[in-house]
Design a protein around this motif. Structure first.
Motif, PDB file in Angstrom:
ATOM      1  N   ILE A 112       0.850  -1.189   0.000  1.00  0.00           N
ATOM      2  CA  ILE A 112       0.000   0.000   0.000  1.00  0.00           C
ATOM      3  C   ILE A 112       0.887   1.241   0.000  1.00  0.00           C
ATOM      4  N   ASP A 113       0.621   2.129  -0.918  1.00  0.00           N
ATOM      5  CA  ASP A 113       1.347   3.393  -0.984  1.00  0.00           C
ATOM      6  C   ASP A 113       0.838   4.301   0.126  1.00  0.00           C
ATOM      7  N   THR A 114       1.697   4.615   1.084  1.00  0.00           N
ATOM      8  CA  THR A 114       1.290   5.450   2.216  1.00  0.00           C
ATOM      9  C   THR A 114       1.873   6.856   2.146  1.00  0.00           C
ATOM     10  N   SER A 115       2.261   7.257   0.948  1.00  0.00           N
ATOM     11  CA  SER A 115       2.705   8.646   0.793  1.00  0.00           C
ATOM     12  C   SER A 115       1.517   9.563   1.060  1.00  0.00           C
ATOM     13  N   PRO A 116       1.752  10.781   1.516  1.00  0.00           N
ATOM     14  CA  PRO A 116       0.637  11.700   1.786  1.00  0.00           C
ATOM     15  C   PRO A 116      -0.278  11.890   0.587  1.00  0.00           C
ATOM     16  N   GLU A 117       0.304  11.929  -0.615  1.00  0.00           N
ATOM     17  CA  GLU A 117      -0.510  12.126  -1.816  1.00  0.00           C
ATOM     18  C   GLU A 117      -1.455  10.944  -2.032  1.00  0.00           C
ATOM     19  N   ALA A 118      -0.909   9.728  -1.917  1.00  0.00           N
ATOM     20  CA  ALA A 118      -1.723   8.537  -2.148  1.00  0.00           C
ATOM     21  C   ALA A 118      -2.814   8.395  -1.091  1.00  0.00           C
ATOM     22  N   LEU A 119      -2.476   8.673   0.164  1.00  0.00           N
ATOM     23  CA  LEU A 119      -3.475   8.571   1.224  1.00  0.00           C
ATOM     24  C   LEU A 119      -4.572   9.612   1.061  1.00  0.00           C
ATOM     25  N   SER A 120      -4.199  10.797   0.565  1.00  0.00           N
ATOM     26  CA  SER A 120      -5.192  11.834   0.332  1.00  0.00           C
ATOM     27  C   SER A 120      -6.168  11.421  -0.760  1.00  0.00           C
ATOM     28  N   ILE A 121      -5.632  10.843  -1.834  1.00  0.00           N
ATOM     29  CA  ILE A 121      -6.483  10.382  -2.930  1.00  0.00           C
ATOM     30  C   ILE A 121      -7.381   9.248  -2.461  1.00  0.00           C
ATOM     31  N   ALA A 122      -6.801   8.329  -1.675  1.00  0.00           N
ATOM     32  CA  ALA A 122      -7.579   7.203  -1.169  1.00  0.00           C
ATOM     33  C   ALA A 122      -8.732   7.682  -0.293  1.00  0.00           C
ATOM     34  N   ALA A 123      -8.470   8.711   0.509  1.00  0.00           N
ATOM     35  CA  ALA A 123      -9.518   9.240   1.374  1.00  0.00           C
ATOM     36  C   ALA A 123     -10.631   9.887   0.560  1.00  0.00           C
ATOM     37  N   LYS A 124     -10.266  10.571  -0.513  1.00  0.00           N
ATOM     38  CA  LYS A 124     -11.265  11.255  -1.338  1.00  0.00           C
ATOM     39  C   LYS A 124     -12.124  10.268  -2.127  1.00  0.00           C
ATOM     40  N   THR A 125     -11.496   9.187  -2.565  1.00  0.00           N
ATOM     41  CA  THR A 125     -12.231   8.210  -3.380  1.00  0.00           C
ATOM     42  C   THR A 125     -12.819   7.086  -2.553  1.00  0.00           C
ATOM     43  N   ASN A 126     -12.517   7.124  -1.228  1.00  0.00           N
ATOM     44  CA  ASN A 126     -13.047   6.114  -0.307  1.00  0.00           C
ATOM     45  C   ASN A 126     -12.618   4.711  -0.688  1.00  0.00           C
ATOM     46  N   VAL A 127     -11.378   4.567  -1.186  1.00  0.00           N
ATOM     47  CA  VAL A 127     -10.823   3.261  -1.509  1.00  0.00           C
ATOM     48  C   VAL A 127      -9.431   3.182  -0.920  1.00  0.00           C
ATOM     49  N   ALA A 128      -8.931   1.972  -0.784  1.00  0.00           N
ATOM     50  CA  ALA A 128      -7.570   1.791  -0.300  1.00  0.00           C
ATOM     51  C   ALA A 128      -6.598   2.280  -1.355  1.00  0.00           C
ATOM     52  N   ALA A 129      -5.380   2.579  -0.927  1.00  0.00           N
ATOM     53  CA  ALA A 129      -4.373   3.056  -1.869  1.00  0.00           C
ATOM     54  C   ALA A 129      -3.900   1.958  -2.799  1.00  0.00           C
ATOM     55  N   VAL A 130      -4.394   0.778  -2.621  1.00  0.00           N
ATOM     56  CA  VAL A 130      -4.088  -0.319  -3.527  1.00  0.00           C
ATOM     57  C   VAL A 130      -5.319  -1.200  -3.617  1.00  0.00           C
ATOM     58  N   GLU A 131      -5.650  -1.628  -4.800  1.00  0.00           N
ATOM     59  CA  GLU A 131      -6.853  -2.439  -4.980  1.00  0.00           C
ATOM     60  C   GLU A 131      -6.592  -3.555  -5.963  1.00  0.00           C
ATOM     61  N   PRO A 132      -6.315  -4.781  -5.476  1.00  0.00           N
ATOM     62  CA  PRO A 132      -6.044  -5.878  -6.393  1.00  0.00           C
ATOM     63  C   PRO A 132      -7.281  -6.245  -7.202  1.00  0.00           C
ATOM     64  N   SER A 133      -7.043  -6.772  -8.368  1.00  0.00           N
ATOM     65  CA  SER A 133      -8.141  -7.273  -9.175  1.00  0.00           C
ATOM     66  C   SER A 133      -8.730  -8.513  -8.537  1.00  0.00           C
ATOM     67  N   SER A 134     -10.019  -8.728  -8.734  1.00  0.00           N
ATOM     68  CA  SER A 134     -10.656  -9.906  -8.167  1.00  0.00           C
ATOM     69  C   SER A 134     -10.606 -11.078  -9.130  1.00  0.00           C
ATOM     70  N   THR A 135      -9.919 -10.914 -10.257  1.00  0.00           N
ATOM     71  CA  THR A 135      -9.900 -11.978 -11.249  1.00  0.00           C
ATOM     72  C   THR A 135      -8.700 -12.894 -11.091  1.00  0.00           C
ATOM     73  N   SER A 136      -7.490 -12.373 -11.226  1.00  0.00           N
ATOM     74  CA  SER A 136      -6.326 -13.232 -11.110  1.00  0.00           C
ATOM     75  C   SER A 136      -5.120 -12.420 -10.711  1.00  0.00           C
ATOM     76  N   THR A 137      -4.082 -13.098 -10.249  1.00  0.00           N
ATOM     77  CA  THR A 137      -2.868 -12.425  -9.840  1.00  0.00           C
ATOM     78  C   THR A 137      -2.199 -11.739 -11.014  1.00  0.00           C
ATOM     79  N   ALA A 138      -2.285 -12.339 -12.186  1.00  0.00           N
ATOM     80  CA  ALA A 138      -1.648 -11.749 -13.360  1.00  0.00           C
ATOM     81  C   ALA A 138      -2.242 -10.401 -13.694  1.00  0.00           C
ATOM     82  N   GLN A 139      -3.514 -10.179 -13.291  1.00  0.00           N
ATOM     83  CA  GLN A 139      -4.164  -8.921 -13.598  1.00  0.00           C
ATOM     84  C   GLN A 139      -4.128  -7.958 -12.416  1.00  0.00           C
ATOM     85  N   THR A 140      -3.475  -8.374 -11.311  1.00  0.00           N
ATOM     86  CA  THR A 140      -3.420  -7.529 -10.133  1.00  0.00           C
ATOM     87  C   THR A 140      -2.389  -6.433 -10.322  1.00  0.00           C
ATOM     88  N   THR A 141      -2.696  -5.237  -9.902  1.00  0.00           N
ATOM     89  CA  THR A 141      -1.761  -4.130  -9.997  1.00  0.00           C
ATOM     90  C   THR A 141      -1.994  -3.172  -8.853  1.00  0.00           C
TER      91      THR A 141
END
Length: 323
Positions: free
Chosen positions: A194-223
């Motif tokens: 999880i990117d915990t830089s102030p910028e990433a945490l600020s964006i995560a707070a605004k979008t109400n999502v974690a700073a990292v969101e794996p795909s629910s399909t497969s590891t190959a598609q996770t980013t």
């Protein structure tokens, strides 16, 4: 009479000797050390924890209600992130955040280490949401997903380990419990930094999502969510709008997100770094996911070249598709 007395004395001496033999003690063993702690697993079909480890004795704690670790900006500890050796293997820890997503086996540790110091100098709490990793920065935060049941937790990395080649991460007892891994002792998980830089945490707070969101399909598609240093804490305002992709040609899928905002952030990052060349970078919604794609490319070879650029520049998974 004399003969009787002598016989009585002889009988008395024989009985006395017999009693003395019965009451003699066995010499103590010269080995006064306690036997070493057993390292074998419990004998059951599903594996288990070490015989001298396991859940704690406090049964009044509602472990399911223990909150996840809350990502926050923390300065990496110099002393905890130096290169080191363990069991003959050399490890070079990361000193700062870098995109990281990997699938592997997680184990957990409980009362055996409860109250002991971790590599960070903090005391290990088996009821806290923490973890040990060989190379991720200390401290840092990761999202751990159990793909078998879909459960996910956020933990704080504050210790080193596990040092077995077939293990990826060691979880606290509470984290393993919430993921449903306690009974079998270990299990397959997906670990994403999880990117915990102030910028990433600020964006995560605004979008109400974690700073990292794996795909629910497969590891190959996770980013990972990539936050650009020049976004100034705002969402995409300069990126190209999402548009349909022609079915012909080859494409590079750089990420798949449930959140459109996360897809747009990665889309802008790819455009800023000019990783697509003359090809378009699109954020297409399909089957419940926002997929960031580069293309179309006229050949698979050309698509592979750009996929390698994405992997090397952003250190994330990228797959080549023909649709």
């Amino acid at each position: 009479m004399v003969i009787f007395q002598k016989s009585f004395i002889i009988l008395w001496l024989v009985l006395l000797a017999g009693c003395a033999s019965t009451n003699s003690t066995k010499p103590e063993s010269t080995n006064t050390k306690s036997p070493p702690a057993k390292q074998s697993k419990e004998s059951n079909n599903k594996g288990g924890y070490y015989l001298d480890d396991g859940p704690g004795d406090n049964t009044s704690i509602d472990i399911a209600s223990i909150p996840d670790a809350e990502p926050r900006t923390e300065k990496p500890l110099v002393s905890s992130n130096k290169p080191y050796q363990a069991l003959g293997q050399k490890y070079v820890p990361m000193k700062t955040y870098a995109p990281y997503s990997k699938q592997g086996v997680a184990s957990w540790y409980g009362k055996r280490y409860h109250g002991r110091k971790t590599s960070s100098g903090e005391v290990y709490d088996m009821y806290g949401m923490s973890a040990a990793h060989t190379t991720l920065p200390i401290p840092s935060y990761v999202k751990v997903v159990n793909p078998t049941n879909g459960r996910a937790v956020v933990v704080r990395v504050n210790d080193r380990g596990p040092f077995k080649h077939d293990r990826l991460i060691d979880l606290s007892y509470a984290a393993a419990y919430k993921l449903g891994l306690v009974a079998q002792g270990s299990g397959l998980v997906e670990v994403t930094a999880i990117d915990t830089s102030p910028e990433a945490l600020s964006i995560a707070a605004k979008t109400n999502v974690a700073a990292v969101e794996p795909s629910s399909t497969s590891t190959a598609q996770t980013t990972e969510l990539i936050s650009s240093s020049n976004t100034n804490n705002t969402l995409i305002s300069q990126s190209a709008p999402s548009k349909a992709i022609s079915p012909s040609g080859y494409y590079v899928q750089a990420g798949a997100f449930k959140s459109e905002a996360n897809g747009e952030l990665l889309q802008k990052k790819i455009m800023d770094l000019d990783l697509a060349g003359d090809a378009a970078v699109t954020n297409v919604y399909n089957n419940g996911l926002h997929r960031v794609k580069l293309g179309p490319f006229s050949s698979k070879r050309e698509a592979d070249i750009h996929a390698n650029k994405v992997r090397s520049q952003l250190n994330i998974s990228a797959i080549v598709t023909n649709q």
